[in-house]
Design a protein around this motif. Sequence first.
Motif, PDB file in Angstrom:
ATOM      1  N   GLY A 116       6.269  -3.343  -8.119  1.00  0.00           N
ATOM      2  CA  GLY A 116       7.126  -4.018  -7.149  1.00  0.00           C
ATOM      3  C   GLY A 116       7.015  -3.384  -5.773  1.00  0.00           C
ATOM      4  N   HIS A 117       5.799  -3.018  -5.381  1.00  0.00           N
ATOM      5  CA  HIS A 117       5.573  -2.282  -4.131  1.00  0.00           C
ATOM      6  C   HIS A 117       5.049  -3.223  -3.047  1.00  0.00           C
ATOM      7  N   PRO A 118       5.616  -3.213  -1.846  1.00  0.00           N
ATOM      8  CA  PRO A 118       5.163  -4.109  -0.768  1.00  0.00           C
ATOM      9  C   PRO A 118       3.807  -3.703  -0.211  1.00  0.00           C
ATOM     10  N   VAL A 119       3.012  -4.709   0.179  1.00  0.00           N
ATOM     11  CA  VAL A 119       1.669  -4.456   0.693  1.00  0.00           C
ATOM     12  C   VAL A 119       1.323  -5.461   1.789  1.00  0.00           C
ATOM     13  N   SER A 120       0.643  -4.970   2.821  1.00  0.00           N
ATOM     14  CA  SER A 120       0.129  -5.806   3.900  1.00  0.00           C
ATOM     15  C   SER A 120      -1.396  -5.724   3.859  1.00  0.00           C
ATOM     16  N   ILE A 121      -2.054  -6.862   3.750  1.00  0.00           N
ATOM     17  CA  ILE A 121      -3.511  -6.916   3.578  1.00  0.00           C
ATOM     18  C   ILE A 121      -4.167  -7.419   4.853  1.00  0.00           C
ATOM     19  N   VAL A 122      -5.247  -6.762   5.258  1.00  0.00           N
ATOM     20  CA  VAL A 122      -6.040  -7.206   6.407  1.00  0.00           C
ATOM     21  C   VAL A 122      -7.463  -7.472   5.936  1.00  0.00           C
ATOM     22  N   THR A 123      -7.977  -8.657   6.236  1.00  0.00           N
ATOM     23  CA  THR A 123      -9.327  -8.999   5.793  1.00  0.00           C
ATOM     24  C   THR A 123      -9.966 -10.038   6.712  1.00  0.00           C
ATOM     25  N   SER A 154     -12.469  10.944  -4.759  1.00  0.00           N
ATOM     26  CA  SER A 154     -11.216  11.360  -4.125  1.00  0.00           C
ATOM     27  C   SER A 154     -10.126  11.521  -5.178  1.00  0.00           C
ATOM     28  N   ARG A 155      -9.209  12.434  -4.913  1.00  0.00           N
ATOM     29  CA  ARG A 155      -8.137  12.705  -5.861  1.00  0.00           C
ATOM     30  C   ARG A 155      -6.849  11.954  -5.540  1.00  0.00           C
ATOM     31  N   SER A 156      -6.888  11.124  -4.517  1.00  0.00           N
ATOM     32  CA  SER A 156      -5.700  10.350  -4.166  1.00  0.00           C
ATOM     33  C   SER A 156      -6.117   8.950  -3.726  1.00  0.00           C
ATOM     34  N   ALA A 157      -5.227   8.023  -3.898  1.00  0.00           N
ATOM     35  CA  ALA A 157      -5.475   6.649  -3.481  1.00  0.00           C
ATOM     36  C   ALA A 157      -4.840   6.356  -2.128  1.00  0.00           C
ATOM     37  N   LEU A 158      -3.748   7.056  -1.837  1.00  0.00           N
ATOM     38  CA  LEU A 158      -3.007   6.821  -0.601  1.00  0.00           C
ATOM     39  C   LEU A 158      -3.481   7.747   0.509  1.00  0.00           C
ATOM     40  N   SER A 159      -3.657   7.184   1.702  1.00  0.00           N
ATOM     41  CA  SER A 159      -3.924   7.972   2.908  1.00  0.00           C
ATOM     42  C   SER A 159      -2.691   7.870   3.791  1.00  0.00           C
ATOM     43  N   GLY A 209      -6.634  -2.070   3.418  1.00  0.00           N
ATOM     44  CA  GLY A 209      -7.735  -2.468   4.284  1.00  0.00           C
ATOM     45  C   GLY A 209      -7.538  -2.074   5.727  1.00  0.00           C
ATOM     46  N   SER A 210      -6.887  -0.944   5.956  1.00  0.00           N
ATOM     47  CA  SER A 210      -6.646  -0.511   7.337  1.00  0.00           C
ATOM     48  C   SER A 210      -7.907   0.043   7.985  1.00  0.00           C
ATOM     49  N   ASN A 211      -8.831   0.542   7.183  1.00  0.00           N
ATOM     50  CA  ASN A 211     -10.052   1.147   7.720  1.00  0.00           C
ATOM     51  C   ASN A 211     -11.263   0.245   7.492  1.00  0.00           C
ATOM     52  N   THR A 212     -11.472  -0.148   6.253  1.00  0.00           N
ATOM     53  CA  THR A 212     -12.568  -1.072   5.949  1.00  0.00           C
ATOM     54  C   THR A 212     -12.038  -2.209   5.099  1.00  0.00           C
ATOM     55  N   ASP A 213     -12.746  -3.327   5.097  1.00  0.00           N
ATOM     56  CA  ASP A 213     -12.250  -4.554   4.479  1.00  0.00           C
ATOM     57  C   ASP A 213     -12.198  -4.435   2.955  1.00  0.00           C
ATOM     58  N   PRO A 214     -11.025  -4.649   2.353  1.00  0.00           N
ATOM     59  CA  PRO A 214     -10.923  -4.545   0.891  1.00  0.00           C
ATOM     60  C   PRO A 214     -11.626  -5.678   0.157  1.00  0.00           C
ATOM     61  N   TYR A 215     -11.947  -6.766   0.877  1.00  0.00           N
ATOM     62  CA  TYR A 215     -12.631  -7.903   0.258  1.00  0.00           C
ATOM     63  C   TYR A 215     -14.050  -8.074   0.787  1.00  0.00           C
ATOM     64  N   GLN A 216     -14.670  -6.976   1.198  1.00  0.00           N
ATOM     65  CA  GLN A 216     -16.066  -7.065   1.611  1.00  0.00           C
ATOM     66  C   GLN A 216     -16.916  -7.485   0.421  1.00  0.00           C
ATOM     67  N   PRO A 217     -18.170  -7.956   0.639  1.00  0.00           N
ATOM     68  CA  PRO A 217     -18.966  -8.555  -0.435  1.00  0.00           C
ATOM     69  C   PRO A 217     -19.046  -7.759  -1.730  1.00  0.00           C
ATOM     70  N   VAL A 218     -19.120  -6.441  -1.663  1.00  0.00           N
ATOM     71  CA  VAL A 218     -19.277  -5.641  -2.882  1.00  0.00           C
ATOM     72  C   VAL A 218     -18.079  -5.776  -3.813  1.00  0.00           C
ATOM     73  N   SER A 267      -1.770   3.979   3.622  1.00  0.00           N
ATOM     74  CA  SER A 267      -2.763   2.927   3.469  1.00  0.00           C
ATOM     75  C   SER A 267      -3.631   3.193   2.246  1.00  0.00           C
ATOM     76  N   ILE A 268      -4.328   2.144   1.818  1.00  0.00           N
ATOM     77  CA  ILE A 268      -5.246   2.227   0.684  1.00  0.00           C
ATOM     78  C   ILE A 268      -6.569   1.616   1.118  1.00  0.00           C
ATOM     79  N   ASN A 269      -7.647   2.341   0.897  1.00  0.00           N
ATOM     80  CA  ASN A 269      -8.986   1.836   1.207  1.00  0.00           C
ATOM     81  C   ASN A 269      -9.893   2.077   0.007  1.00  0.00           C
ATOM     82  N   PRO A 270     -10.149   1.043  -0.791  1.00  0.00           N
ATOM     83  CA  PRO A 270     -11.006   1.221  -1.969  1.00  0.00           C
ATOM     84  C   PRO A 270     -12.438   1.598  -1.620  1.00  0.00           C
TER      85      PRO A 270
END
Length: 376
Positions: A169-176, A63-68, A142-151, A80-83
Amino acid sequence: MLQQLSDTAGSAPAIRKGRGVSGNVGNRFDRLGSEPFDDGWSTIIEEQQAPPPVSTTLTPDRSRSALSWNDSPDLGFDRSINPYRGCEHGCVYCYARPSHAYLGYSPGLDFETRLTFKPEIARLLERELSKPGYVPRTVALGSNTDPYQPVDRTLSLTRQVLEVLERFGHPVSIVTKSAGVVRDLDILERMAARGLVRVWLSVTTLDPALARRMEPRAATPERRLATISRLAEAGVPAGVLAAPMIPGLNDAELERILAASAAAGACDANYTLLRLPLELRQMFETWLQQHYPQRAKHVLNLIRETREGKLNDIRFGQRFSGQGPYADLLAQRFRRAARLHGLTTGAALSTDHFTPPAQVPAAGLRQKESAQLVLF
């Protein structure tokens, strides 16, 4: 499809140990479909009775972008960001499963075994945040898939993302659902001191047996509560997401989940009602028949009661909360329990610390700009 396999073999697909679903449903974008055929050797039945283990494979995502970006009025964020795409946790109810079809994969077993990852996500994110005119707002990680999944234990892409966000200095909300978030406690502590981060732990049930069936590779409920405690002790704002609430299956636990989370140190809470978009309807029905056959019909009828007789409602304002007496009662129960335990829906994070580094375009961008100067 799962249902076709069941009809052909004469029995339901066997449960795969460590995976959320038994097999793959068809990809809705495929022009050609396939059905299992038994040539008389009973191989289909044998495969169902003892399905072989399925390993996880990884494919780089270029992908050419990190932000969705999104403009949904139902979401509290516009970026959102989904690695990763796909998720090893294997949650059977995951609303992100149908998105795997866009990659040419099945939303079924492929979703939890054929993952893609973004190796350049940190560099891409830095470039996007450095663009002139970028306006910072809280980004959901982690809005779509878990950023801290096992991999991520091996790839550590989520930590790379946090390093960039901290530097800017950018704010972030993490879901896991993972206790792995404490690996990055050093970064989270520093960001929390500037009001830049909140971590939401998804706790769907306090019953480890139910959790193992619904979320086979996610952390146990006990570890998720312990993770809330670790975060709270470190001064990192932690919230609980009682999501999704499934009528007739885990919704009776709502008050207990909020109480246990508050006792662990959670300061915020939210919930959602189960969503079953596209292929997820079939997979969830199959899963219910496999694990809770005596309760399956009742659960599905209760879901329909909250979705105007259907199993899903895509309308904005309805898809996360449902409607009707059952959905209204669930909302009232949540509000009452949240008040009782002093849980809020979360204060806004700070954007005052956003300080992008000097505007230094990437090599590819410099070449493009040089070409444009030649034209002028």
